[in-house]
Structure formats: structure tokens, C-alpha cells
Design a protein around this motif. Structure first.
Motif, mmCIF file in Angstrom:
data_model
loop_
_atom_site.group_PDB
_atom_site.id
_atom_site.type_symbol
_atom_site.label_atom_id
_atom_site.label_comp_id
_atom_site.label_asym_id
_atom_site.label_seq_id
_atom_site.Cartn_x
_atom_site.Cartn_y
_atom_site.Cartn_z
ATOM 1 N N ASP A 169 0.822 -1.203 0.000
ATOM 2 C CA ASP A 169 0.000 0.000 0.000
ATOM 3 C C ASP A 169 0.861 1.260 0.000
ATOM 4 O O ASP A 169 2.079 1.215 0.135
ATOM 5 C CB ASP A 169 -1.049 -0.019 1.117
ATOM 6 N N ASP A 170 0.177 2.418 -0.169
ATOM 7 C CA ASP A 170 0.858 3.700 -0.328
ATOM 8 C C ASP A 170 1.670 4.091 0.899
ATOM 9 O O ASP A 170 2.677 4.786 0.779
ATOM 10 C CB ASP A 170 -0.177 4.805 -0.592
ATOM 11 N N ILE A 171 1.200 3.688 2.070
ATOM 12 C CA ILE A 171 1.897 4.136 3.283
ATOM 13 C C ILE A 171 3.294 3.523 3.352
ATOM 14 O O ILE A 171 4.255 4.180 3.741
ATOM 15 C CB ILE A 171 1.068 3.825 4.539
ATOM 16 N N ASP A 172 3.404 2.267 2.933
ATOM 17 C CA ASP A 172 4.730 1.637 2.893
ATOM 18 C C ASP A 172 5.673 2.490 2.055
ATOM 19 O O ASP A 172 6.804 2.773 2.435
ATOM 20 C CB ASP A 172 4.647 0.229 2.266
ATOM 21 N N GLY B 22 3.904 7.294 -11.920
ATOM 22 C CA GLY B 22 2.819 7.147 -10.959
ATOM 23 C C GLY B 22 2.547 8.464 -10.282
ATOM 24 O O GLY B 22 2.921 9.521 -10.793
ATOM 25 N N PRO B 23 1.886 8.404 -9.152
ATOM 26 C CA PRO B 23 1.493 9.638 -8.471
ATOM 27 C C PRO B 23 2.663 10.381 -7.843
ATOM 28 O O PRO B 23 3.715 9.812 -7.601
ATOM 29 C CB PRO B 23 0.533 9.126 -7.397
ATOM 30 N N ASP B 24 2.453 11.693 -7.591
ATOM 31 C CA ASP B 24 3.445 12.519 -6.904
ATOM 32 C C ASP B 24 3.293 12.349 -5.393
ATOM 33 O O ASP B 24 2.208 12.040 -4.899
ATOM 34 C CB ASP B 24 3.209 14.003 -7.217
ATOM 35 N N VAL B 25 4.387 12.603 -4.674
ATOM 36 C CA VAL B 25 4.301 12.705 -3.216
ATOM 37 C C VAL B 25 3.996 14.181 -2.932
ATOM 38 O O VAL B 25 4.821 15.051 -3.189
ATOM 39 C CB VAL B 25 5.623 12.284 -2.535
ATOM 40 N N LEU B 26 2.792 14.456 -2.453
ATOM 41 C CA LEU B 26 2.334 15.832 -2.282
ATOM 42 C C LEU B 26 2.305 16.197 -0.801
ATOM 43 O O LEU B 26 1.686 15.496 0.006
ATOM 44 C CB LEU B 26 0.934 15.977 -2.881
ATOM 45 N N TYR B 27 2.946 17.306 -0.464
ATOM 46 C CA TYR B 27 2.987 17.742 0.929
ATOM 47 C C TYR B 27 1.690 18.454 1.314
ATOM 48 O O TYR B 27 1.160 19.255 0.550
ATOM 49 C CB TYR B 27 4.169 18.688 1.166
ATOM 50 N N ILE B 28 1.196 18.160 2.497
ATOM 51 C CA ILE B 28 -0.078 18.720 2.965
ATOM 52 C C ILE B 28 0.167 19.693 4.114
ATOM 53 O O ILE B 28 0.733 19.324 5.145
ATOM 54 C CB ILE B 28 -1.022 17.574 3.428
ATOM 55 N N ASP B 29 -0.270 20.949 3.926
ATOM 56 C CA ASP B 29 -0.051 21.961 4.962
ATOM 57 C C ASP B 29 -1.004 21.806 6.142
ATOM 58 O O ASP B 29 -0.603 21.942 7.295
ATOM 59 C CB ASP B 29 -0.215 23.365 4.368
ATOM 60 N N LEU B 160 -0.048 10.384 -1.675
ATOM 61 C CA LEU B 160 0.333 10.049 -3.043
ATOM 62 C C LEU B 160 -0.832 10.440 -3.923
ATOM 63 O O LEU B 160 -1.955 9.982 -3.718
ATOM 64 C CB LEU B 160 0.567 8.554 -3.163
ATOM 65 N N GLN B 161 -0.580 11.272 -4.890
ATOM 66 C CA GLN B 161 -1.690 11.785 -5.678
ATOM 67 C C GLN B 161 -1.240 12.086 -7.101
ATOM 68 O O GLN B 161 -0.205 12.706 -7.317
ATOM 69 C CB GLN B 161 -2.195 13.074 -5.007
ATOM 70 N N THR B 162 -2.041 11.627 -8.050
ATOM 71 C CA THR B 162 -1.773 11.955 -9.442
ATOM 72 C C THR B 162 -2.325 13.343 -9.706
ATOM 73 O O THR B 162 -3.439 13.650 -9.301
ATOM 74 C CB THR B 162 -2.455 10.926 -10.365
ATOM 75 N N LYS B 163 -1.541 14.178 -10.354
ATOM 76 C CA LYS B 163 -1.967 15.558 -10.585
ATOM 77 C C LYS B 163 -3.172 15.589 -11.530
ATOM 78 O O LYS B 163 -3.098 15.062 -12.643
ATOM 79 C CB LYS B 163 -0.805 16.351 -11.194
#
Lengths: 190, 462
Positions: A169-172, B22-29, B160-163
């Protein structure tokens, strides 16, 4: 998360458009603090009468097996409740097929090992018409109507495919990026 | 090279790691949580043996599953009480600030974020609730997430989120008298459909959008999810800055000056290209109401229910609503009026209702509930004497929460009854099993409560 690779199963057809998450699992059944047991109330208000008797006309009360749920266009629209994906999974479905999925539902499904397969409108109609078992092959990204042999390929991100096949999963993945995240925080200007 | 959209600028500035395939690692404020979609995420990180990475960037409140009466007493229903208690226990254990029942800052999560100054331009914000899009009104990237993603934010302050692709929705010109922000967004959804925005993040622009107050902008962005869009945003301007300044958690002093200078840069470049552009004329928009079971099934109040075009889902919808094709909506008897929800429960909404009902009383066939969005809204309404106007008009002013918008608590519209509601969804059974919802603006809802049947607010506006 459970691994997924290939599945051959009969289908449960639900040929309605815009099946929203309030139909999949009504809000009044979201009071549990665990992830389990939501299948009991999947499609609650379509499945049961207000007196609590089974609604004979609803598809889940007409078929006894099938691990592939097939819905109409814009499946899973509405709220972000992951309970919708949990309920479908908990009931025993492994795959949901539609010609169009709402974004959040699709993400939630993928995060729970429930494979959303998006097909063309024509292929969706062919599935409803044939009412035959389907073969879903994640490795080859293909879906086949067993009785007619009709086949289509579907899209999935390489990352999500890798996760599903390997049960990750994504958290890993995110946890393995901790130092980059800390660097990002330290280098922000605003 | 073409310029960047505001969405591009904010997204790109929050990417910790770009996903190659794949998706980006997006920082959340900022991360907002509530009692319904967080418990499984807390137990998830506990199971992994991981602690909350940045607990100070998460704020909790109890809103979805709380009673709107007697909030000082223990919650009667056992499952609901346990869910609210679990939130309290989880927040204490993991060091998260909680505005629980009785706290002066408690309220609907999307009402309290802005009114406390937690929501600020340029941020990324998420919450396990699809109407997180509300915060986009400040020029933030704000969107709803599932519980697995709540767990991701707990563990890493990232998701993790695809733009998504970008869409511009422009509304130009001046709206007609009596047309409100709610009418504007119901009109847009009726034109674009509930899936037309799927895969996109919307930027709303144009003179009709810019002339809206912050609360009106929040109503518009709130319902961008009903287009299927991940979220909607409006570039910040003086209206935004004036609203944020002085709020409890807004930047102060030097920090304010620094942030303000940055916020002023948050606009789409002139030569930026959107993936999709849709334009509307404000003058074409009338006061709106829905007749079916999704938010795109909206028409002008003076219009007729459309005819069935052979579409099974459409037919099922009209059957559920017991609506006759080709008949006018005006004059149809209504049973309930609900004024509340993260779409329309702010002080301006309550003032709009008070302005119409002042000196009148509701029709005998109507049960009218007003549920303020937060403790602050409730106090403000009482301070302004709106509570007395509502009481005299036969409306019941209740305590803050999501209430009959999703009917998780006991605030349910009975089976078969019609409710004109200022909320955001008219799905089958949304306001209680068998309930029939018609979405409209606070002004329309108020006028309907007085007449007892579908009408517009025109005659009360002078």
C-alpha cells in the motif's frame, strides 16, 4: 492489502448511472470505528424494504455468487467515504467494472485491493447484454467476456498495478520517503 | 514556454517527489479530521507502530454525527457516542487539537477552518470529506480524501496523488437581482453534469465570481465536487485578504506582511493554458432548484420538470421524487425546510434567511430547521438578534453540526416527505430513508418555508 492478479468470475450487473456512495452505504451505517462488517449494509436501501425484508427485485437478492460488480457510468460519485469501498469489498467483490468512475471512489478502491476496471461504453453494454462470466487479468490489463470472447484492455497506473500485484500500500511507499519529506520541510521559503 | 495556472504553481510547490510513472508525493499543509472518517486511520497507524508525523498540522472537530439539540448532555445513541468518544481519545493520545462538542470553536469542519483563519491562501489542505473543496475559495488546493489517505497524512504529512488536469470555469457579467452564489453553482452543475469535472481541478474566475463575498465563494467551491471535480479554487484577492486578516490563527505582524506579499503572487499567468475552458454569462442564470436525485438535475424555479428521454436512471429518479415530467415546480407543496450544511450555514446565509422571514411566519405544513455551521456562527446570530426573528417566524434554531445534510444523526426527513434544503446533495435517501430533497439557496428555502410550496424569494426582496 490482499494481492490481486487474475480473476474469473460471474458478474453482478447493476445497470444504473450515477450510483452514488449514499446508495452504496447510507450515512447512518457509518458509525463503526472499525473497517469491518460494512458489507451487511451494502446498497441497504435498495436491498431491503423499510420493514427490513429483502427486496426480491434487487440484484443482490437475485444472484448468489459473483465477485465482479458491474455498474453504469459515473459509479461511486458523491462523498469521500472509504466505507463505500470497504462495503463492496466486505460483501465479497474483488473487481468493480464501469465505463466511468468518480475520482475519490476509484482511489479508495485501489487503496483497498478492490480493482476498478474502466471500460468503454460499448464494452459495458456488451457485458450487460452477455451477462456472462468475465476474466480480469491485471498483469495484461485485459478484461474478457468469457462467452463471447470479446476483450478490451484497461488503463491503470504502473505504480498502482505494482501495488495490487504485490499487495503493497501507499503508506509503505510514503514511509520510505521520510528523509525527503523532512528535507522538503526544511527548505521551504514560505 | 507557456505560463502556469494558479493550480500548477501551488501543486508544483508542494511536490516532495515527482512520480515518474505514478502519483506525486504531495505535501499537505493542513489536515482537518472529524469523527466519522478518522478512527480507522488512527488504528491503522497504531497497527503499524507509527506515530503522527506532524500532529500540529492536524485539527479535529466533531460535526458529522453529533446531535443538534442538548449538546451539553451525553449523546443518547450509543454508536454515535462511541464514535465521538473515540475521536476525543485518539486526539488526546496523538496530540491533535480537538474542538469537540461544547468548545467555542466547534462546528462543521469546512466552516471552522476559514472562520478561524486555519485556511489560508497558497496552502494544500485535505480532509476525509469530499466538501473539503470549500477551502479552495481562498486560493488553496483543497480536496477530500479517503480514510487510507487520512492515514497517509498522519504517517507522513503527505499523500500520493496523481496531478489532476486543469479546468477554467468563467462566469462573466452581473447576475440578476435575487440570484445568489448557490444559484450560480447549481446552474454550473446543471450545465456540466455530475461527471463533467471528473479528473479535473477547477479554477473559477470571471467578474461574477470575483464580485462574490468570501462566503459566496465558499458556497461555489464547496459544490465543485458535485461536478465530479477533485476541487475548485478562486485566486485570492483583496476580498480574501480582508477576510483572513485578524482571524484567530491568521498570521500576525511581520509574518502577515510576508505572507501577504506571497499571496499577492498567487494568480494564473496570462499565457497559461488550461486543459478545458467553460464560460458562462451571469445574466443567463436564474434562481435555481433541483427536481431529481443528483445535483445536476437542476432547473430555474420558474421552469418545468424536463421530459423523460428514455434514460432509465432519469426515469427512476423522477419516480423516486414523484415528479411529473413537463409540469411546473412552482406551487408544489413542501413539508420540510433545512437551512444548514457546509454549503450554506454561515452568518451571511442566516442573515439572508432572516431578511426574508422577518415579520412573517412559516406556513403550517412546514417544519423549518436552521442549523448554524459553527458555535461562532450561532453566537453571531444570537448577537445580531436573528434567533428572535427565527423563533417568531416558527423556525427552529438548532446547534451546530452537519445535521440533516446527510442525516447521520437523528435529524432526518421522514419517508416520502419533500425537503427544500440548502445543502449539497439530493441523492436518494440522503436526508433520511425515502426522503425527497430539493436543493436551493437560503433565500429560496426561506421563501418556501413562508409559502409552504415552491416559490422564489422575489416578492420578499424589496
Amino acid at each position: 492489502m490482499e494481492k490481486f492478479n487474475k480473476l474469473i468470475s460471474s458478474i453482478v450487473p447493476l445497470p444504473l448511472e450515477n450510483v452514488d456512495t449514499d446508495q452504496i452505504i447510507p450515512a447512518r451505517f457509518l458509525k463503526s470505528t472499525s473497517r469491518d462488517g460494512f458489507g451487511e449494509n451494502l446498497f441497504r436501501d435498495w436491498r431491503y424494504t423499510k420493514e427490513g425484508a429483502k427486496n426480491k427485485d434487487f440484484i443482490l437478492n437475485k444472484v448468489s455468487s459473483g465477485e465482479i460488480l458491474v455498474g453504469g457510468k459515473n459509479f461511486g460519485c458523491g462523498s469521500s467515504r472509504e466505507h463505500a469501498a470497504w462495503a463492496i469489498n466486505d460483501y465479497g467483490f474483488k473487481v468493480v467494472v464501469s465505463s466511468f468512475f468518480a475520482d475519490i471512489f476509484k482511489g479508495n478502491a485501489l487503496n483497498n485491493g478492490l480493482l476498478p476496471v474502466q471500460v468503454s461504453d460499448e464494452f459495458l453494454q456488451a457485458i450487460f447484454k452477455a451477462n456472462s462470466p468475465l476474466e480480469v487479468d491485471l498483469e495484461n490489463q485485459s478484461i474478457k467476456i468469457i462467452e463471447t470472447g470479446l476483450q478490451e484492455f484497461f488503463e491503470i497506473s504502473a505504480y498502482k498495478k505494482h501495488c495490487l500485484i504485490n499487495g503493497l500500500d501507499d503508506i509503505d511507499f510514503l514511509l520510505s520517503n521520510k528523509s525527503e519529506i523532512e528535507n522538503f520541510e526544511n527548505n521551504r521559503l514560505i | 514556454m507557456a505560463g502556469k495556472t494558479l493550480f500548477d504553481k501551488l501543486w508544483d510547490s508542494h511536490v516532495v517527489r515527482k512520480g515518474e510513472e505514478g502519483p506525486d508525493v504531495l505535501y499537505i499543509d493542513r489536515h482537518l479530521i472529524h469523527e466519522v472518517t478518522s478512527p480507522q486511520a488512527f488504528s491503522g497507524i497504531e497497527k503499524r507502530g507509527v506515530s503522527l508525523f506532524r500532529p500540529k498540522q492536524t485539527i479535529a472537530t466533531a460535526d458529522h454525527n453529533v446531535p443538534t439539540k442538548d449538546q451539553h448532555l451525553p449523546i443518547k445513541e450509543e454508536l454515535s457516542r462511541k464514535q465521538v468518544e473515540a475521536l476525543k481519545a485518539n486526539c488526546e493520545k496523538h496530540g491533535v487539537e480537538l474542538y469537540g462538542l461544547g468548545h467555542k470553536n466547534q462546528g462543521i469542519v469546512h466552516v471552522i477552518g476559514p472562520e478561524l483563519g486555519i485556511t489560508q491562501p497558497g496552502m494544500t489542505m485535505v480532509c476525509g470529506d469530499s466538501h473539503t473543496s470549500t477551502h479552495g475559495a481562498f486560493g488553496t488546493i483543497a480536496f477530500g480524501i479517503g480514510t487510507s489517505e487520512v492515514e497517509q497524512v498522519f504517517a507522513t504529512q503527505c499523500i500520493l496523488q496523481t496531478k489532476p488536469k486543469s479546468m477554467l470555469i468563467e462566469v462573466n457579467g452581473e447576475v440578476k437581482k435575487g440570484v445568489t452564489a448557490k444559484d450560480v453553482i447549481l446552474y454550473i452543475i446543471s450545465k456540466i453534469s455530475t461527471s463533467g469535472g471528473t479528473g479535473y481541478f477547477v479554477e473559477f474566475a470571471g467578474s461574477a465570481i470575483k464580485s462574490l463575498s468570501m462566503e459566496g465563494r465558499m458556497t461555489v467551491c464547496n459544490m465543485s465536487i458535485e461536478l465530479g471535480a477533485r476541487g475548485g479554487m478562486i485566486a485570492p484577492d483583496q476580498t480574501t485578504f480582508d477576510y483572513v486578516q485578524g482571524k484567530e490563527f491568521a498570521p500576525k505582524g511581520e509574518e502577515w506582511a510576508k505572507k501577504l506579499a506571497y499571496w499577492k503572487t498567487l494568480i494564473t499567468d496570462k499565457d497559461a493554458v488550461y486543459d478545458k475552458v467553460v464560460k458562462f454569462e451571469a445574466a443567463d442564470i436564474d434562481t435555481m432548484i433541483t427536481f431529481g436525485t443528483n445535483p445536476a438535475m437542476g432547473i430555474k424555479i420558474s421552469g418545468n420538470v424536463p421530459s423523460i428521454n428514455g434514460d432509465e436512471s432519469f426515469k427512476k429518479s423522477l419516480e423516486y421524487m414523484q415528479m411529473e415530467p413537463n409540469t411546473p415546480l412552482k406551487g408544489k407543496l413542501i413539508d420540510y425546510v433545512f437551512i444548514g450544511s457546509c454549503t450554506n450555514s454561515r452568518i451571511e446565509d442566516l442573515r439572508a434567511v432572516a431578511n426574508i422571514v422577518k415579520g412573517h411566519t412559516k406556513a403550517d405544513n412546514i417544519t423549518a430547521w436552521i442549523v448554524p455551521g459553527s458555535k461562532q456562527v450561532e453566537s453571531q446570530a444570537i448577537e445580531e438578534g436573528l434567533d428572535k426573528i427565527f423563533l417568531a417566524a416558527g423556525f427552529e434554531l438548532r446547534q451546530p453540526g452537519c445535521s440533516a445534510c446527510l442525516a447521520m444523526n437523528e435529524d432526518k426527513v421522514p419517508e416520502g416527505k419533500y425537503c427544500v434544503s440548502t445543502s449539497n446533495r439530493n441523492f436518494e435517501g440522503r436526508q433520511g430513508p425515502g426522503s425527497r430533497t430539493l436543493l436551493a439557496s437560503p433565500a429560496t428555502a426561506a421563501a418556501v418555508a413562508l409559502k409552504g410550496f415552491i416559490t422564489d424569494a422575489t416578492e420578499y426582496l424589496n
